[in-house]
Design an enzyme around this catalytic site. Structure first.
Site, short mmCIF file in Angstrom:
data_model
loop_
_atom_site.label_atom_id
_atom_site.label_comp_id
_atom_site.label_asym_id
_atom_site.label_seq_id
_atom_site.Cartn_x
_atom_site.Cartn_y
_atom_site.Cartn_z
N LYS A 1 66.01 18.64 75.28
CA LYS A 1 65.68 17.54 76.16
C LYS A 1 66.72 16.54 76.59
O LYS A 1 67.13 16.19 77.35
CB LYS A 1 64.77 16.86 75.32
CG LYS A 1 63.32 17.35 75.38
CD LYS A 1 62.25 16.55 74.80
CE LYS A 1 61.03 17.25 74.13
NZ LYS A 1 59.98 16.30 73.84
N ASP B 1 56.85 12.94 78.66
CA ASP B 1 56.45 12.64 77.26
C ASP B 1 55.99 11.12 76.99
O ASP B 1 55.00 10.78 76.56
CB ASP B 1 57.67 12.96 76.33
CG ASP B 1 57.95 14.36 76.07
OD1 ASP B 1 56.94 15.13 75.96
OD2 ASP B 1 59.11 14.63 75.86
#
Ligand code: ATR
Length: 277
Positions: A47, A103
């Site tokens: 990420k 997220d």
């Protein structure tokens, strides 16, 4: 969860998992682009690494400093970039990678939908100031909570998250350590609770779970952690972190398809896969 959602939407797509070594990430992304993938998800440690590899970053990826969702986009004849799935006949010559982060918003959606927490004006204690704790604290500050109490084994890490919030969100009161009195919400963002013998992530001498109206544990396996059990026994509303996993996936599917995702179908598939029921 993604394959269940894809099937419900009637798309002839498949969601597959690949193990990619961090040093191969750039090559893997280029391969996915060459093979005309519609999109993909990334997990740790990719990420952060992927941030530098995107052609364009959505605000969400810029704000949270991480990319967990990539959408491949092609340039049409008019020069506009459009999601790759829209090019059914002739694939575009030029394809770019558009990075998003789903997220952080998933935390807020899980708190609202699974725990019915009103975040604006809330007093919140966050346990843990690692990657997940930091994003939760910053994201809640952006929802205009009134007060944040940050607790972490390593105090300096909580201190730097507090400083970041003070810089970015002047209207939120941030303090280090446990709150006195009641709070609307307590969040466990530590890894304590993953193992059966783990102690509770709260220091019972400094904070009673009865002080928290609602308790959210980011851990979702086991389905009920010791923290959730204690909090429930004390009368608090509780939820585990499965909703975070669900809603980041829901948002990703919506980014890839441009259509509302079938949340209930995805939740059911996720629960079946994680808990076997
Ligand atoms: P994540 O990305 O899941 O947040 P992380 O960044 O490694 O993972 O953060 C783990 C969190 O759990 C941290 O807040 C960590 O505390 P430290 O910052 O002091 O390391 C917390 N944690 C892990 N093990 C712990 C333990 N045994 N006791 C207390 N806190 C613990």
């Amino acid at each position: 969860m993604q394959n269940a959602g894809i099937a419900r939407l009637g798309l002839n797509w498949r969601y597959l998992a690949f193990d990619v070594r961090p040093e191969e990430l750039r090559t893997a992304l280029a391969g996915a682009r060459s093979m005309q993938f519609v999109g993909l998800n990334l997990t740790v440690p990719h990420k952060l690494l992927a941030l530098e590899m995107m052609d364009v970053l959505d605000e969400s990826a810029k704000t949270w400093g991480a990319v967990n969702t990539v959408r491949f986009e092609g340039r049409d004849r008019s020069g506009a970039w459009r999601p790759l799935y829209e090019f059914e006949e002739t694939p575009p010559e030029k394809v770019r990678m558009h990075g998003f982060n789903t997220d952080a918003d998933a935390i807020v959606r899980a708190l609202r939908e699974d725990l019915q927490v009103e975040l604006e004006g809330a007093r919140v204690v966050i346990l843990g100031a690692g990657g997940a704790g930091r994003v939760a604290a910053l994201r809640l500050a952006a929802e205009n909570v009134s007060e944040l109490f940050l607790v972490n084994r390593t105090l300096s890490k909580a201190g730097s998250v507090a400083a970041e919030i003070r810089r970015r969100h002047l209207n939120v009161k941030v303090q280090l350590g446990y709150p006195r009195g009641e709070v609307d919400l307590a969040i466990n963002a530590t890894s304590l609770g993953l193992l059966p013998d783990d102690p509770l992530p709260v220091d019972g001498r400094q904070f009673s779970l009865r002080q928290a109206h609602a308790v959210f544990d980011m851990i979702y396996r086991p389905a009920e952690t010791a923290l959730m059990r204690s909090a429930r026994a004390g009368g608090s509303r509780v939820a585990n972190g499965l909703g975070m996993l669900l809603y980041q996936g829901v948002k990703a599917l919506e980014i890839w398809t441009g259509r509302p995702a079938p949340v209930d179908v995805m939740r059911e598939a996720l629960q079946r896969n994680v808990y076997g029921s």
